[in-house]
Scaffold this active site. Structure first.
Site, PDB file in Angstrom:
ATOM      1  N   HIS A 143      -6.423  66.911  70.991  1.00 28.28           N
ATOM      2  CA  HIS A 143      -6.150  65.485  70.824  1.00 28.28           C
ATOM      3  C   HIS A 143      -6.800  64.654  71.930  1.00 28.28           C
ATOM      4  CE1 HIS A 143      -2.991  62.053  70.856  1.00 28.28           C
ATOM      5  NE2 HIS A 143      -3.964  61.767  70.025  1.00 28.28           N
ATOM      6  N   GLU A 155      -5.364  66.663  74.990  1.00 28.28           N
ATOM      7  CA  GLU A 155      -4.220  67.563  74.838  1.00 28.28           C
ATOM      8  C   GLU A 155      -4.624  68.716  73.912  1.00 28.28           C
ATOM      9  OE1 GLU A 155      -0.375  64.609  75.096  1.00 28.28           O
ATOM     10  OE2 GLU A 155      -1.569  64.514  73.289  1.00 28.28           O
ATOM     11  N   ASN A 194       1.748  60.646  73.605  1.00 24.46           N
ATOM     12  CA  ASN A 194       2.311  59.694  72.650  1.00 24.46           C
ATOM     13  C   ASN A 194       3.835  59.645  72.722  1.00 24.46           C
ATOM     14  OD1 ASN A 194      -0.007  58.522  71.741  1.00 24.46           O
ATOM     15  ND2 ASN A 194      -0.264  59.896  69.992  1.00 24.46           N
TER      16      ASN A 194
HETATM   17  N1  3HC Z   1     -16.119  52.610  74.253  1.00 21.57           N
HETATM   18  C1  3HC Z   1     -16.828  53.231  75.212  1.00 21.57           C
HETATM   19  N2  3HC Z   1     -16.763  52.876  76.504  1.00 21.57           N
HETATM   20  C2  3HC Z   1     -15.971  51.838  76.825  1.00 21.57           C
HETATM   21  C3  3HC Z   1     -15.188  51.164  75.871  1.00 21.57           C
HETATM   22  C4  3HC Z   1     -15.297  51.578  74.532  1.00 21.57           C
HETATM   23  N3  3HC Z   1     -14.604  51.025  73.546  1.00 21.57           N
HETATM   24  N4  3HC Z   1     -14.485  50.196  76.485  1.00 21.57           N
HETATM   25  C5  3HC Z   1     -14.791  50.275  77.787  1.00 21.57           C
HETATM   26  N5  3HC Z   1     -15.679  51.261  77.989  1.00 21.57           N
HETATM   27  C6  3HC Z   1     -16.243  51.684  79.264  1.00 21.57           C
HETATM   28  C7  3HC Z   1     -17.161  50.637  79.869  1.00 21.57           C
HETATM   29  O1  3HC Z   1     -18.488  50.827  79.428  1.00 21.57           O
HETATM   30  C8  3HC Z   1     -17.005  50.918  81.337  1.00 21.57           C
HETATM   31  O2  3HC Z   1     -17.775  52.031  81.699  1.00 21.57           O
HETATM   32  P1  3HC Z   1     -18.363  52.179  83.209  1.00 21.57           P
HETATM   33  O3  3HC Z   1     -17.274  51.825  84.161  1.00 21.57           O
HETATM   34  O4  3HC Z   1     -18.765  53.617  83.310  1.00 21.57           O
HETATM   35  O5  3HC Z   1     -19.493  51.237  83.264  1.00 21.57           O
HETATM   36  C9  3HC Z   1     -15.547  51.349  81.484  1.00 21.57           C
HETATM   37  O6  3HC Z   1     -15.150  51.804  80.179  1.00 21.57           O
HETATM   38  C10 3HC Z   1     -14.642  50.208  81.896  1.00 21.57           C
HETATM   39  O7  3HC Z   1     -14.816  49.166  80.947  1.00 21.57           O
HETATM   40  P2  3HC Z   1     -14.570  47.629  81.221  1.00 21.57           P
HETATM   41  O8  3HC Z   1     -14.898  47.335  82.658  1.00 21.57           O
HETATM   42  O9  3HC Z   1     -15.291  46.845  80.179  1.00 21.57           O
HETATM   43  O10 3HC Z   1     -13.057  47.377  80.889  1.00 21.57           O
HETATM   44  P3  3HC Z   1     -11.779  47.947  81.561  1.00 21.57           P
HETATM   45  O11 3HC Z   1     -11.982  48.272  82.988  1.00 21.57           O
HETATM   46  O12 3HC Z   1     -10.724  47.016  81.145  1.00 21.57           O
HETATM   47  O13 3HC Z   1     -11.547  49.341  80.801  1.00 21.57           O
HETATM   48  C11 3HC Z   1     -10.487  50.602  79.133  1.00 21.57           C
HETATM   49  C12 3HC Z   1     -11.389  49.413  79.417  1.00 21.57           C
HETATM   50  C13 3HC Z   1     -11.185  51.877  79.578  1.00 21.57           C
HETATM   51  C14 3HC Z   1     -10.254  50.648  77.646  1.00 21.57           C
HETATM   52  C15 3HC Z   1      -9.168  50.414  79.957  1.00 21.57           C
HETATM   53  O14 3HC Z   1      -8.634  49.162  79.657  1.00 21.57           O
HETATM   54  C16 3HC Z   1      -8.129  51.466  79.653  1.00 21.57           C
HETATM   55  O15 3HC Z   1      -8.146  52.558  80.206  1.00 21.57           O
HETATM   56  N6  3HC Z   1      -7.178  51.114  78.776  1.00 21.57           N
HETATM   57  C17 3HC Z   1      -6.085  52.021  78.393  1.00 21.57           C
HETATM   58  C18 3HC Z   1      -6.574  52.863  77.246  1.00 21.57           C
HETATM   59  C19 3HC Z   1      -5.500  53.830  76.817  1.00 21.57           C
HETATM   60  O16 3HC Z   1      -4.354  53.791  77.219  1.00 21.57           O
HETATM   61  N7  3HC Z   1      -5.903  54.748  75.948  1.00 21.57           N
HETATM   62  C20 3HC Z   1      -4.968  55.737  75.353  1.00 21.57           C
HETATM   63  C21 3HC Z   1      -4.469  55.178  74.086  1.00 21.57           C
HETATM   64  S1  3HC Z   1      -3.349  56.256  73.277  1.00 21.57           S
HETATM   65  C22 3HC Z   1      -4.327  57.194  72.295  1.00 21.57           C
HETATM   66  O17 3HC Z   1      -5.512  57.039  72.201  1.00 21.57           O
HETATM   67  C23 3HC Z   1      -3.638  58.270  71.531  1.00 21.57           C
HETATM   68  C24 3HC Z   1      -3.797  58.081  70.067  1.00 21.57           C
HETATM   69  O18 3HC Z   1      -3.134  59.190  69.444  1.00 21.57           O
HETATM   70  C25 3HC Z   1      -3.177  56.790  69.596  1.00 21.57           C
END
Ligand code: 3HC
Length: 287
Positions: A143, A155, A194
């Site tokens: 996951h 995971e 989750n």
């Molecule tokens: N795709 C690919 N890369 C991305 C991206 C995307 N959609 N969004 C951001 N990035 C990359 C950027 O290119 C940047 O890379 P770099 O630092 O190497 O240049 C880095 O991530 C940071 O991006 P930003 O500066 O634009 O933005 P943030 O610092 O706000 O980071 C984020 C964006 C990484 C999404 C951050 O907000 C984050 O970690 N959010 C939490 C995400 C989270 O909790 N995910 C788990 C969700 S639960 C899940 O997935 C389980 C499922 O079962 C539901």
């Protein structure tokens, strides 16, 4: 017998699948990204063609590595062709159990006998899928988290049917992709992350549904008081409100507890088709 993983097939080019595929290609694996929808494949390929040069321009990837990753990644609409030589399959299709069962039946027929079949499902444990195959010891959960190119955690979940070597191969594959995998020794609904996230989401939705605060203010509080990178509503928009809906429905089906039903705010967004970023609108508007 342990087989070296050289070829990976990712089935499903959606929210998760297209990024998992790129992770595999960047890790030096011959990768097929397979989807039945030509539009989804087109979107996935366009993303890859934009993403890799952006990484090069940012100085995060060499031009040569980008070129090699692109050459290693194929986008295909034929399951048969995509998995024929795969050592490892990661299933990342829509969260519908019947669809996944049917797919695992077909994968079992189409893949070589040594191929490991992993599901990226957010909540279906692999013991629901393993009996569809003649190779239950080679079936597990793997996951990833959204965005899969960024989030380090993976995971790996062992079911009672999963062989030690299968779980180890999944852990090793995640490490090869530069991830920080964690191993669950037994199946549990929601796995680790989750389950923890659900507590936060449920509370945030309760506060919204009861009119205590707006989505914007709840997000702001979580970011600025707890230091999370994004608030729960921004995160739901990222992962997909359809997914939040299906996760809650599945939980409700399992427990029969009305408290486990999706929250009114989630139902409303789900019914309206406002599923978050991928639809241009969710709790926020993305123009
Ligand atoms: N795709 C690919 N890369 C991305 C991206 C995307 N959609 N969004 C951001 N990035 C990359 C950027 O290119 C940047 O890379 P770099 O630092 O190497 O240049 C880095 O991530 C940071 O991006 P930003 O500066 O634009 O933005 P943030 O610092 O706000 O980071 C984020 C964006 C990484 C999404 C951050 O907000 C984050 O970690 N959010 C939490 C995400 C989270 O909790 N995910 C788990 C969700 S639960 C899940 O997935 C389980 C499922 O079962 C539901």
């Amino acid at each position: 017998m342990t087989v070296e993983i050289k070829r990976v097939a990712v089935v499903g080019a959606g929210n998760m699948g297209h990024q998992i595929s790129i992770c595999c290609a960047l890790a030096g694996l011959e990768t097929s990204c397979i989807d039945v929808s030509p539009e989804q494949l087109q979107k996935a390929e366009s993303f890859m063609k934009k993403y890799l040069p952006e990484r090069v321009a940012k100085g995060k990837l060499s031009e040569e590595s980008a070129r090699q990753a692109e050459a290693r990644l194929r986008f295909l609409d034929s399951l048969e062709e995509g998995v024929r030589e795969a050592d490892f399959v990661i299933e990342a299709v829509t969260e519908k159990l019947d669809l996944k069962k049917e797919l695992f039946r077909r994968l079992d027929q189409l893949c070589p006998p040594h191929t490991i079949l992993a599901t990226n499902s957010s909540f279906f444990v692999s013991s629901l899928l393993a009996p569809e195959t003649g190779r239950p010891a080679l079936v597990c959960n793997m996951h990833f988290f959204n965005p899969a190119l960024v989030m380090k955690c993976v995971e790996v979940v062992k079911g009672p049917h999963t062989a030690e070597e299968t779980a180890k191969a999944a852990m090793d594959l995640a490490l090869k992709m530069g991830k920080k995998p964690v191993l669950l020794h037994k199946e549990i609904y929601g796995f680790l992350v989750n389950r923890i996230l659900r507590r936060i989401m449920d509370e945030a939705l309760f506060l919204l549904d009861t009119g205590v605060a707006s989505a914007e203010d709840i997000d702001s509080a979580v970011v600025n008081a707890l230091g999370h990178p994004m608030g729960p509503f921004t995160l739901m928009d990222l992962t997909g409100i359809d997914l939040s809906y299906h996760i809650a429905m599945e939980r409700y089906r399992e427990t029969g507890d009305p408290a486990d039903k999706p929250s009114p705010a989630v139902v409303e967004k789900y019914v309206r088709g406002e599923w978050g970023r991928k639809k241009g609108r969710g709790f926020y508007n993305y123009g």
